[in-house]
Design a protein around this motif. Sequence first.
Motif, PDB file in Angstrom:
ATOM      1  N   LYS A 130       0.851  -1.188   0.000  1.00 27.34           N
ATOM      2  CA  LYS A 130       0.000   0.000   0.000  1.00 27.34           C
ATOM      3  C   LYS A 130       0.891   1.244   0.000  1.00 27.34           C
ATOM      4  N   ASP A 144      -5.858  18.649   1.981  1.00 25.64           N
ATOM      5  CA  ASP A 144      -5.795  17.485   2.864  1.00 25.64           C
ATOM      6  C   ASP A 144      -5.359  17.847   4.276  1.00 25.64           C
ATOM      7  N   ASN A 200      -5.372  10.270   5.663  1.00 27.58           N
ATOM      8  CA  ASN A 200      -6.566   9.913   4.900  1.00 27.58           C
ATOM      9  C   ASN A 200      -7.645  10.930   5.218  1.00 27.58           C
ATOM     10  N   GLY A 201      -8.172  11.607   4.207  1.00 30.34           N
ATOM     11  CA  GLY A 201      -9.149  12.663   4.472  1.00 30.34           C
ATOM     12  C   GLY A 201      -8.452  13.892   5.029  1.00 30.34           C
ATOM     13  N   GLN A 260     -15.531  10.908   5.350  1.00 21.09           N
ATOM     14  CA  GLN A 260     -14.484  10.528   6.295  1.00 21.09           C
ATOM     15  C   GLN A 260     -15.114  10.108   7.628  1.00 21.09           C
ATOM     16  N   LYS A 285     -16.039  16.511   7.178  1.00 22.89           N
ATOM     17  CA  LYS A 285     -15.782  15.073   7.285  1.00 22.89           C
ATOM     18  C   LYS A 285     -17.045  14.260   7.043  1.00 22.89           C
ATOM     19  N   THR A 326      -6.423  15.919   7.734  1.00 19.50           N
ATOM     20  CA  THR A 326      -5.469  15.713   8.824  1.00 19.50           C
ATOM     21  C   THR A 326      -5.073  17.083   9.365  1.00 19.50           C
ATOM     22  N   PHE A 357      -2.213   8.157   9.541  1.00 20.38           N
ATOM     23  CA  PHE A 357      -2.335   8.056   8.101  1.00 20.38           C
ATOM     24  C   PHE A 357      -3.071   9.300   7.601  1.00 20.38           C
ATOM     25  N   GLU A 395       4.420   9.714  -2.174  1.00 21.85           N
ATOM     26  CA  GLU A 395       3.441   9.739  -1.075  1.00 21.85           C
ATOM     27  C   GLU A 395       4.015  10.359   0.198  1.00 21.85           C
ATOM     28  N   LYS A 432      -0.563  14.804  -1.539  1.00 17.15           N
ATOM     29  CA  LYS A 432      -1.329  15.492  -0.500  1.00 17.15           C
ATOM     30  C   LYS A 432      -0.997  16.988  -0.527  1.00 17.15           C
ATOM     31  N   VAL A 492       1.040   4.737   1.244  1.00 14.68           N
ATOM     32  CA  VAL A 492       0.339   5.557   2.226  1.00 14.68           C
ATOM     33  C   VAL A 492       1.215   6.729   2.650  1.00 14.68           C
ATOM     34  N   THR A 493       0.551   7.797   3.082  1.00 16.63           N
ATOM     35  CA  THR A 493       1.234   8.947   3.653  1.00 16.63           C
ATOM     36  C   THR A 493       1.066   8.848   5.160  1.00 16.63           C
TER      37      THR A 493
END
Length: 782
Positions: free
Chosen positions: A291, A530, A306-307, A554, A549, A309, A304, A463, A498, A293-294
């Motif tokens: 995967k 993000d 995601n959505g 999210q 969200k 942060t 992570f 990422e 991002k 991922v950031t």
Amino acid sequence: MSFISELKDFLIFDGGMGTMLQARGLVGGEIPESYNITHPEIVLDIHKEYVAAGSHVITTNTFQANRVKLKDSPYTVEQVVTAAVKIAKQSGSKYVALDLGPTGQLLEPMGTLSFDEAYELYKEQVIAGASAGADLIIIETIGDFYEAKAAVLAAKENSDLPVICSFTYQGDGRTFVGNSPETNVLTIQAMGVDAIGINCSFGPKELLPIAKKYLEYAKVPVLVQPNAGLPQEKNGCTEFDVNAEEFSVIMKEMAELGVKILGGCCGTNPEYIKGICKAISGIQVTHTTPKLVTMASSATSFVFFNGVTIVGEKINPTGKKKLKEALRTQDFDYINKEAIDQVKARADIIGVNAGLPEIDEPEILKKMVKEVSSVVTAPLQIDSADPQALEAAARIYNGRPVINSVNGTQKTMDEVFPIVKRYGCMVIGLTLDEKGLPENAAARLEIARKIVNSAASYGIAREDIIIDCLVLTASSHQNQMMETLNAVRLVKQELGVKTVLGVSNVSFGMPNRELLNTAFLTSALSAGLDVPIINPMSQSIMNAIDSFKVINCQDLGCKSYVSLFSGTQASAEVSKTERSLQDMIIEGLKEEVTKATLELLKTESPIDIIDKYFIPSLDIVGRKYESGEIFLPQLIHSADTVKEAFEILKGYIHSDGQTISKGKIALATVKGDVHDIGKNIVKVLLENYGYEIFDLGKDVEIDDVVKCVKENDIKLVGLSALMTITVKSMKRTIEALRENNLDCKVMVGGAVLNEEYAKMVGADFYAKDAREGIRVAGLIFE
């Protein structure tokens, strides 16, 4: 690229060394690494057995051949390591791996060993091993990411050899200090290691879920070297409960899942290696797709991206008089409170900035990073325009930080990208270059593209980059507001990275800043933002984020939104926390606890302060630790916070002729065992619960334990052992206490211990961790 990172076929390591040496006469008190000089023929014979069984890689007998372990030995690190590599190279193996184990000491702030001291210990081993002709380096059985970081840096900065880094885990799936597999894999591989692994811990069946987690995220080959199960006592001998056939079945499953490097650890022998080779014969290597991922992390928590942060902006001296003064005077309690309050207000990342011209920014930023990390588990964003300050802070940070920032100028990229790569960081890229900040979105996109492409040339993944299209002030650059939003859209669409914005910049010099910030934030989120850098204490800002969200799914099922707002009226602003002494202890605010204790002494007795405030607070911290809400670093930090105030109370108590001791406890790491990490942790906590501790140290003679108990009327003895071979010494120590008819109870603990072992050695109690030790003491004395 190294031969490890480009593996096309399985690579087989060897198995256990310690248990093989025990079978050939190694006894408690002997240093296994000394056999390289005193009994080279035995070590060579073991190596040859593994080669005959099918091992491609022989690991040198240097697990703890460091200056600390060898301080009482007649041999130097260089002598032991050089001899070990020479012997391994005579075995006929394809490759020789220099073995680096843990130092045996806790690193600061939990222990006394500094990061730099740990680095120097590993550096000495690396230089000796590389000079002697090792083909690669394996850093193994590591339970603390911080120690792994020191070892990896020492390996990469002092040799050109391929590096493997392998961690050991507990039953909860984390290392003993609370590091997660995600943190270890994503950070260590970003530092440029050639493989990442799991070893020791348990048998292969128990390590399988962690191996699967590794394979989800690993871009480099994964190594797994389990124990032969758990040790158990049979007919006076130590045996392990997983035989070679059972071991091989699970190892085959791991190979089919994508593990490329296999071997064994404690309790395994050439039969286990032969079994692995037979089990995987004919199997093709499975190449996994990790995967992308950031992720940023602290020592015990990861985020992570995601959505949305949230990065908390409040630890930045720009426009903040109190913070500027705190930086000048090094008032870290003030800074720590700002961090704690932002985390409570739901910031995911805490930004730290020490950019004042009149202070030593690299030194203060280093201290700030250490201090803030000790009180919050949220990852940090390290913010500076000075590359020296960025490097100083990134090097000692215990986790994976976000570096803020690099820009499109060649000079800055040449300065900052090596720092990002060396320490495995994430990085924010600003869309400005030698010509400044472009006025149009398309030009900002091109600078962002340049940053992403340049980062790739340093081995920094896409990422791991967050692009800042930069927010100018509406009061002077109103026509740029929409260009910034358009740039965010373009960067997301064209580069897929991002995005981040310092939202509050938009309202400088404007009235009702809160309103403008919220409106701009809402627009930016819609454009694809993000990572907003904001003041999380602003309720209107947080309301906007919570609402978004829901819109971007999210907040699945709108659960968080409903929980936050159902039947409540959000206040205009989140107020700063009013802290009790209990809060200060739990949060680890040392100076605040000292001040509050001195104030309480005006109206309450020292004993009452201990019983009413200290003990209940530590009990709460202990429960949080047991539930997994906090981890060992936070537990130790709270205990250390009490310790300073405790010293003040001791002065008052002694002057009144009173006693502070709730009972006398003797602690010792048993004869033949030089590992005292666990014992030292127990000591810290017991002292802060008011017990008088007699610390006998490590490798303690049986007679010394008996003498201490006799002379001091000790009612509870705590014995620790990390190695299987020294459990017998623990048993003999307890037998000696019983033979002398001493009126004391014995609790035992250590990595190789369990309830069954505790009964076998004749202990009264088994303490699986420091918290359990507190409970045992309570049963005895209270």
